[in-house]
Design a protein around this motif. Structure first.
Motif, PDB file in Angstrom:
ATOM      1  N   SER A 144       0.831  -1.196   0.000  1.00  0.00           N
ATOM      2  CA  SER A 144       0.000   0.000   0.000  1.00  0.00           C
ATOM      3  C   SER A 144       0.869   1.251   0.000  1.00  0.00           C
ATOM      4  CB  SER A 144      -0.915   0.020   1.229  1.00  0.00           C
ATOM      5  OG  SER A 144      -1.591   1.249   1.353  1.00  0.00           O
ATOM      6  N   ASP A 145       0.393   2.298  -0.666  1.00  0.00           N
ATOM      7  CA  ASP A 145       1.081   3.595  -0.647  1.00  0.00           C
ATOM      8  C   ASP A 145       0.457   4.548   0.363  1.00  0.00           C
ATOM      9  OD1 ASP A 145       3.110   3.168  -2.621  1.00  0.00           O
ATOM     10  OD2 ASP A 145       1.542   3.223  -4.138  1.00  0.00           O
ATOM     11  N   ASN A 146      -0.598   4.109   1.050  1.00  0.00           N
ATOM     12  CA  ASN A 146      -1.190   4.858   2.152  1.00  0.00           C
ATOM     13  C   ASN A 146      -1.724   6.229   1.749  1.00  0.00           C
ATOM     14  OD1 ASN A 146      -0.708   2.797   3.993  1.00  0.00           O
ATOM     15  ND2 ASN A 146       1.335   3.548   4.460  1.00  0.00           N
ATOM     16  N   ALA A 147      -2.339   6.312   0.589  1.00  0.00           N
ATOM     17  CA  ALA A 147      -3.027   7.536   0.194  1.00  0.00           C
ATOM     18  C   ALA A 147      -4.410   7.569   0.829  1.00  0.00           C
ATOM     19  CB  ALA A 147      -3.147   7.608  -1.330  1.00  0.00           C
ATOM     20  N   ASN A 148      -4.821   8.739   1.334  1.00  0.00           N
ATOM     21  CA  ASN A 148      -6.170   8.842   1.877  1.00  0.00           C
ATOM     22  C   ASN A 148      -7.180   8.984   0.741  1.00  0.00           C
ATOM     23  OD1 ASN A 148      -6.309  11.605   1.120  1.00  0.00           O
ATOM     24  ND2 ASN A 148      -5.460  12.261   3.080  1.00  0.00           N
ATOM     25  N   ALA A 149      -8.457   9.129   1.080  1.00  0.00           N
ATOM     26  CA  ALA A 149      -9.507   9.100   0.063  1.00  0.00           C
ATOM     27  C   ALA A 149      -9.367  10.235  -0.945  1.00  0.00           C
ATOM     28  CB  ALA A 149     -10.876   9.157   0.733  1.00  0.00           C
ATOM     29  N   SER A 150      -9.007  11.426  -0.484  1.00  0.00           N
ATOM     30  CA  SER A 150      -8.857  12.542  -1.414  1.00  0.00           C
ATOM     31  C   SER A 150      -7.599  12.396  -2.261  1.00  0.00           C
ATOM     32  CB  SER A 150      -8.833  13.873  -0.646  1.00  0.00           C
ATOM     33  OG  SER A 150      -7.778  13.893   0.302  1.00  0.00           O
ATOM     34  N   GLN A 151      -6.518  11.854  -1.690  1.00  0.00           N
ATOM     35  CA  GLN A 151      -5.278  11.675  -2.442  1.00  0.00           C
ATOM     36  C   GLN A 151      -5.407  10.610  -3.519  1.00  0.00           C
ATOM     37  OE1 GLN A 151      -2.921  10.850   1.007  1.00  0.00           O
ATOM     38  NE2 GLN A 151      -2.135  12.934   1.177  1.00  0.00           N
ATOM     39  N   ARG A 152      -6.247   9.600  -3.299  1.00  0.00           N
ATOM     40  CA  ARG A 152      -6.453   8.575  -4.329  1.00  0.00           C
ATOM     41  C   ARG A 152      -7.020   9.183  -5.605  1.00  0.00           C
ATOM     42  NH1 ARG A 152      -8.964   3.222  -1.298  1.00  0.00           N
ATOM     43  NH2 ARG A 152      -7.201   2.884   0.113  1.00  0.00           N
ATOM     44  N   ALA A 153      -7.870  10.195  -5.450  1.00  0.00           N
ATOM     45  CA  ALA A 153      -8.431  10.851  -6.626  1.00  0.00           C
ATOM     46  C   ALA A 153      -7.398  11.668  -7.377  1.00  0.00           C
ATOM     47  CB  ALA A 153      -9.596  11.753  -6.213  1.00  0.00           C
ATOM     48  N   MET A 154      -6.234  11.897  -6.760  1.00  0.00           N
ATOM     49  CA  MET A 154      -5.165  12.693  -7.362  1.00  0.00           C
ATOM     50  C   MET A 154      -3.974  11.826  -7.749  1.00  0.00           C
ATOM     51  SD  MET A 154      -5.396  15.929  -4.726  1.00  0.00           S
ATOM     52  CE  MET A 154      -4.090  16.861  -5.534  1.00  0.00           C
ATOM     53  N   GLY A 155      -4.213  10.569  -8.074  1.00  0.00           N
ATOM     54  CA  GLY A 155      -3.137   9.687  -8.493  1.00  0.00           C
ATOM     55  C   GLY A 155      -2.286   9.160  -7.365  1.00  0.00           C
ATOM     56  N   GLY A 156      -2.680   9.412  -6.109  1.00  0.00           N
ATOM     57  CA  GLY A 156      -1.918   8.931  -4.963  1.00  0.00           C
ATOM     58  C   GLY A 156      -0.800   9.839  -4.527  1.00  0.00           C
ATOM     59  N   VAL A 157      -0.811  11.130  -4.930  1.00  0.00           N
ATOM     60  CA  VAL A 157       0.221  12.060  -4.479  1.00  0.00           C
ATOM     61  C   VAL A 157      -0.081  12.515  -3.057  1.00  0.00           C
ATOM     62  CG1 VAL A 157       0.707  12.852  -6.812  1.00  0.00           C
ATOM     63  CG2 VAL A 157      -0.991  14.082  -5.439  1.00  0.00           C
ATOM     64  N   GLY A 158       0.935  13.051  -2.360  1.00  0.00           N
ATOM     65  CA  GLY A 158       0.702  13.546  -1.016  1.00  0.00           C
ATOM     66  C   GLY A 158       1.959  13.841  -0.219  1.00  0.00           C
ATOM     67  N   LEU A 159       3.137  13.564  -0.764  1.00  0.00           N
ATOM     68  CA  LEU A 159       4.372  13.753  -0.004  1.00  0.00           C
ATOM     69  C   LEU A 159       4.635  15.221   0.314  1.00  0.00           C
ATOM     70  CD1 LEU A 159       6.708  11.172  -1.775  1.00  0.00           C
ATOM     71  CD2 LEU A 159       5.304  10.878   0.271  1.00  0.00           C
TER      72      LEU A 159
END
Length: 421
Positions: free
Chosen positions: A41-56
């Motif tokens: 898992s890359d541990n993206a939250n629900a909103s980050q999943r909609a953005m390709g899994g970015v979040g760093l």
């Protein structure tokens, strides 16, 4: 009021522990999860999943970003966040066996994660949550001489984490997560012969800890543009726990035969993780982020259990992922439509598992919305993403996913105290 806050924290922590068993169940349905520790898992939250899994490099006081613990310090001193998410996915597979084309469809769903976050003084924040590390889930069959094989797998490794973040000076935040890793992975092979049925079960039991460190720095380029750079690091470690195999004849009164029972320490490793992201925000309306994550899995230890199916292998590849995502909010205040968060993203990755001499590639696209709840700062997040996965250079099994995610991010002023004058 202080005692009320402590009671609320205790109640939410009990809720977090209560859903641990539900979160420990796998929602994976890929035949590729048979290899290694399953699908990571890359541990993206629900909103980050909609953005390709970015979040760093994502930092917001209105959501819990457990991808980078440095983000927790963005929360203000009167806010309490609680985030929970569930998803459903469909999988279509195709495979060529000789001149015959085989296809199948699967469906699964369940709880993804649960987390809460609150301020610690004016210069820091803290988060607690339950998130997945890896998942195993598959079921398929094959023919053998004078019988058939049925392969089944299940289980998950989860992380119950506590994270702290601080802001030593304006623009810079530092953070760390420490987590308890727990879970059991089962890989079963049933052999159906003419007169007997045998089960070969490979068991991996993880009971360990994990660390993740993060840093973020943001600054104004000009009044309209804000840049944030973020990075994470998790050190390499040898798993603690036990691994072993079990052989027994189904339906016969015979004793189970346990093979190769041993400690995982020094025999099964987890690769280190490096990640860096860059986020650009324009007028607090448009946000664009690019992330890159790298895990050198090629040289980690992964012991085979002697006497079991060697096609499960222990060859790994270096894992990397490049992702790009965007979010647009027409206006933070105004009509309801203008306050909706519109999101989209895409990614491409090289997985850590190898099937024979074949590496596994994956790409995906996603979109979603953040719908504000009436009269509150709570956000209902919905996303749908399409993923394609296959081995290379030999295609083997081709997979096409559609995943639907629904998350609720509760934002309340539980730490605000009314003053009477």
């Amino acid at each position: 009021m202080k005692h009320l806050h402590i009671s609320l924290l205790a109640l939410l922590c009990c809720l977090l522990g209560g859903v641990a068993d539900a979160g420990a169940q796998s929602t994976e349905i890929s035949p590729y999860s048979r290899f290694g520790y399953g699908a990571l898992s890359d541990n993206a939250n629900a909103s980050q999943r909609a953005m390709g899994g970015v979040g760093l490099a994502m930092r917001s006081g209105r959501m819990i970003n457990f991808m980078n613990p440095a983000s927790y310090a963005a929360i203000d001193s009167v806010t309490f966040l609680f985030d929970i998410s569930a998803s459903a996915k469909t999988l279509s597979t195709t495979e060529m066996r000789g001149n015959e084309k085989l296809s199948g469809k699967e469906f699964t769903g369940g709880l993804d994660y649960v987390a809460l976050q609150f301020p610690v003084t004016r210069y820091g924040g803290m988060a607690v949550g339950l998130i997945p590390y890896s998942q195993v889930g598959y079921s398929f069959g094959s023919e053998i001489m004078n019988g058939t094989n049925q392969h089944q797998g299940s289980g998950a490794i989860n992380e119950l984490f506590v994270g702290l973040s601080a802001r030593p000076f304006k623009g810079l935040t530092l953070g760390a997560n420490i987590s308890y890793m727990f879970g059991t992975l089962l890989n079963d092979t049933y052999v159906y012969a003419e007169s007997s049925t045998s089960l070969f079960e490979r068991v991996t039991e993880v009971r360990d800890y994990n660390l993740r460190f993060g840093i973020q720095y943001g600054f104004n380029v000009n009044p309209d543009n804000y840049l944030t750079v973020g990075a994470i690091y998790s050190p390499k470690k040898s798993f603690r726990g036990h691994a072993y195999g079990v052989k027994y004849d189904v339906g016969q009164d015979t004793k189970n035969d346990t093979i190769g029972y041993a400690s995982m320490k020094g025999r099964y490793d987890m690769a280190e993780t490096w990640g860096v992201g860059l986020s650009w925000e324009w007028r607090k309306s448009l946000t664009v982020e690019a992330d890159f994550t790298y895990q050198p899995w090629k040289n980690v230890k992964y012991r085979l259990i002697e006497g079991f199916d060697q096609t499960t292998g222990n060859r790994f590849d270096n894992r990397w992922k490049a992702a790009l995502g965007a979010q647009y909010v027409p206006a933070m205040r105004g009509s309801y439509v203008k306050r909706i968060h519109y999101r989209l993203g895409a990614y491409y990755s090289n997985d850590y598992i190898m099937v024979g001499d074949n590496s596994v590639k994956e790409y995906g696209v996603s979109l979603g919305f953040g719908l504000p709840a009436p009269s509150t700062k709570t956000m209902i997040n919905f996303s749908v993403d399409y993923r394609h996965r296959q081995a290379s250079p030999q295609a083997l099994v081709k997979e096409n996913y559609f995943q639907f995610t629904l998350g609720v991010n509760i934002n309340e002023l539980w730490f605000w105290q009314n003053k009477l004058h």
